[in-house]
Design a protein around this motif. Structure first.
Motif, short mmCIF file in Angstrom:
data_model
loop_
_atom_site.label_atom_id
_atom_site.label_comp_id
_atom_site.label_asym_id
_atom_site.label_seq_id
_atom_site.Cartn_x
_atom_site.Cartn_y
_atom_site.Cartn_z
N ASP A 85 -5.21 3.57 3.23
CA ASP A 85 -4.20 2.85 4.00
C ASP A 85 -3.60 1.71 3.19
O ASP A 85 -2.37 1.49 3.20
N GLY A 86 -4.46 0.97 2.48
CA GLY A 86 -3.98 -0.16 1.69
C GLY A 86 -3.04 0.27 0.57
O GLY A 86 -1.98 -0.33 0.37
N LEU A 87 -3.43 1.31 -0.15
CA LEU A 87 -2.58 1.79 -1.25
C LEU A 87 -1.27 2.36 -0.72
O LEU A 87 -0.22 2.22 -1.36
N GLY A 88 -1.33 2.98 0.45
CA GLY A 88 -0.11 3.56 1.01
C GLY A 88 0.89 2.53 1.46
O GLY A 88 2.10 2.79 1.48
N ALA A 89 0.40 1.34 1.83
CA ALA A 89 1.30 0.33 2.39
C ALA A 89 1.55 -0.86 1.46
O ALA A 89 2.46 -1.64 1.69
N ALA A 90 0.73 -1.00 0.39
CA ALA A 90 0.81 -2.20 -0.43
C ALA A 90 1.94 -2.17 -1.44
O ALA A 90 2.46 -3.21 -1.83
N ARG A 96 -1.06 -7.77 -0.33
CA ARG A 96 -0.73 -6.87 0.77
C ARG A 96 -1.81 -5.81 0.92
O ARG A 96 -2.19 -5.43 2.04
N PHE A 97 -2.34 -5.32 -0.21
CA PHE A 97 -3.41 -4.33 -0.17
C PHE A 97 -4.63 -4.87 0.57
O PHE A 97 -5.19 -4.19 1.44
N VAL A 98 -5.06 -6.07 0.24
CA VAL A 98 -6.24 -6.66 0.87
C VAL A 98 -6.00 -6.83 2.37
O VAL A 98 -6.88 -6.53 3.19
N THR A 99 -4.82 -7.26 2.74
CA THR A 99 -4.51 -7.47 4.15
C THR A 99 -4.57 -6.17 4.94
O THR A 99 -5.18 -6.09 6.01
N GLY A 217 -7.92 -5.74 -9.94
CA GLY A 217 -9.30 -6.05 -9.61
C GLY A 217 -9.80 -5.08 -8.55
O GLY A 217 -9.18 -4.04 -8.30
N VAL A 218 -10.93 -5.42 -7.93
CA VAL A 218 -11.51 -4.55 -6.91
C VAL A 218 -11.96 -5.36 -5.71
O VAL A 218 -12.23 -6.56 -5.80
N SER A 219 -12.01 -4.68 -4.58
CA SER A 219 -12.60 -5.24 -3.36
C SER A 219 -13.81 -4.39 -2.99
O SER A 219 -14.09 -3.38 -3.63
N GLY A 220 -14.51 -4.80 -1.94
CA GLY A 220 -15.63 -3.99 -1.47
C GLY A 220 -15.19 -2.60 -1.05
O GLY A 220 -15.89 -1.61 -1.29
N ASP A 221 -14.00 -2.50 -0.45
CA ASP A 221 -13.47 -1.19 -0.07
C ASP A 221 -13.19 -0.33 -1.30
O ASP A 221 -13.41 0.88 -1.28
N CYS A 222 -12.69 -0.94 -2.37
CA CYS A 222 -12.45 -0.20 -3.61
C CYS A 222 -13.75 0.38 -4.16
O CYS A 222 -13.78 1.52 -4.63
N LEU A 223 -14.81 -0.40 -4.11
CA LEU A 223 -16.10 0.08 -4.60
C LEU A 223 -16.61 1.23 -3.73
O LEU A 223 -17.12 2.22 -4.25
N GLY A 224 -16.47 1.10 -2.41
CA GLY A 224 -16.90 2.17 -1.52
C GLY A 224 -16.11 3.44 -1.74
O GLY A 224 -16.66 4.54 -1.78
N ALA A 225 -14.79 3.30 -1.89
CA ALA A 225 -13.95 4.47 -2.15
C ALA A 225 -14.31 5.12 -3.47
O ALA A 225 -14.34 6.36 -3.58
N SER A 226 -14.59 4.31 -4.48
CA SER A 226 -14.97 4.85 -5.79
C SER A 226 -16.27 5.64 -5.69
O SER A 226 -16.40 6.70 -6.31
N ILE A 227 -17.22 5.14 -4.92
CA ILE A 227 -18.48 5.85 -4.73
C ILE A 227 -18.24 7.22 -4.11
O ILE A 227 -18.77 8.24 -4.58
N GLU A 228 -17.42 7.27 -3.07
CA GLU A 228 -17.15 8.54 -2.40
C GLU A 228 -16.49 9.55 -3.34
O GLU A 228 -16.91 10.71 -3.43
N VAL A 229 -15.45 9.13 -4.03
CA VAL A 229 -14.72 10.05 -4.90
C VAL A 229 -15.59 10.49 -6.08
O VAL A 229 -15.57 11.66 -6.49
#
Length: 241
Positions: A85-90, A96-99, A217-229
């Motif tokens: 969602d963040g990448l699609g809207a940022a 904007r991504f973090v928000t 940089g990265v957020s906690g969501d970025c780390l979680g998404a990286s783990i999944e992929v």
């Protein structure tokens, strides 16, 4: 062992003793234990896959996926949805991504990403259960889950946090020496059990470059998404082996 129980409490929904839970909470101290907890999660998933495969490989895949989601509480896949969602809207704007990523509502990009990830894991586990030996299933899933969480450590060490949150708290406990030693240990085990899973290293480098160029940089969501992929990508490599 406080760091281990903190990592277990943070990454899983496995109940831990009350005495241990009261001492846990320092996320920085849990950082070195992330790959160990990953291997534990992989072992539980492998057990479910093998048990279900006694009936049919697809039953094994479904049980394995259910255990994967239940044990982790959907933590990382939630991060994947938030990141989509963040990448699609940022449109390349980190603020904007973090928000958007922190918005509790799930958008269409996040729903699509989560659906595709669940489908990918189900198919990959089904093919693995049908074609691989029990030893390959156990070693492969343990190593894949461990590498994915080691990747979170490497990304947290290499990239600055986008904002105050899980990524910034975790980064306080990540030391270069620890990351290097755990990489060496995982590489040795991988070389013996499933050499193609060493592809985790260039994949993690690619993730680091992507987050650096896309967001800085990265957020906690970025780390979680990286783990999944990473988990799905490593399952695919395991099938190629």
């Amino acid at each position: 062992m406080t760091g281990f129980f903190t990592a277990l409490m943070f990454l899983t929904r496995v109940p831990i003793p009350r005495s241990r839970a009261e001492g846990a909470g320092d996320l920085a101290g849990a950082a070195p234990w992330l790959p160990v907890v990953g291997a534990f999660i992989g072992a539980l998933v492998a057990a479910a896959v093998l048990a279900g495969a006694l009936v049919d490989p697809w039953v094994g895949a479904l049980l394995g996926l259910l255990v994967w989601v239940l044990v982790t509480g959907g933590l990382h896949i939630d991060g994947l949805g938030d990141v989509a969602d963040g990448l699609g809207a940022a449109h390349g704007n980190p603020e904007r991504f973090v928000t958007v990523a922190r918005d509790p509502h799930l958008g269409s990009f996040g729903a699509i990403a989560i659906a595709l990830q669940i489908a990918a894991k189900l198919v990959l586990l089904g093919v693995l259960a049908r074609n691989a030996s029990a030893e390959t299933v156990i070693a492969g899933l343990m190593l894949a889950a461990a590498w994915a969480r080691w990747g979170a450590l490497a990304l947290g060490r290499a990239l600055p946090p986008l904002a105050e949150g899980l990524a910034s708290r975790l980064a306080l406990g990540i030391e270069t020496r620890t990351v290097a030693l755990e990489a060496a240990a995982l590489a040795a085990l991988t070389l013996y059990f499933a050499p193609l899973l060493l592809g985790a290293l260039p994949l993690i480098v690619a993730f680091a470059l992507y987050w650096r160029l896309r967001l800085g940089g990265v957020s906690g969501d970025c780390l979680g998404a990286s783990i999944e992929v990473l988990e799905s990508a490593l399952l695919l490599l395991l099938l190629l082996a």
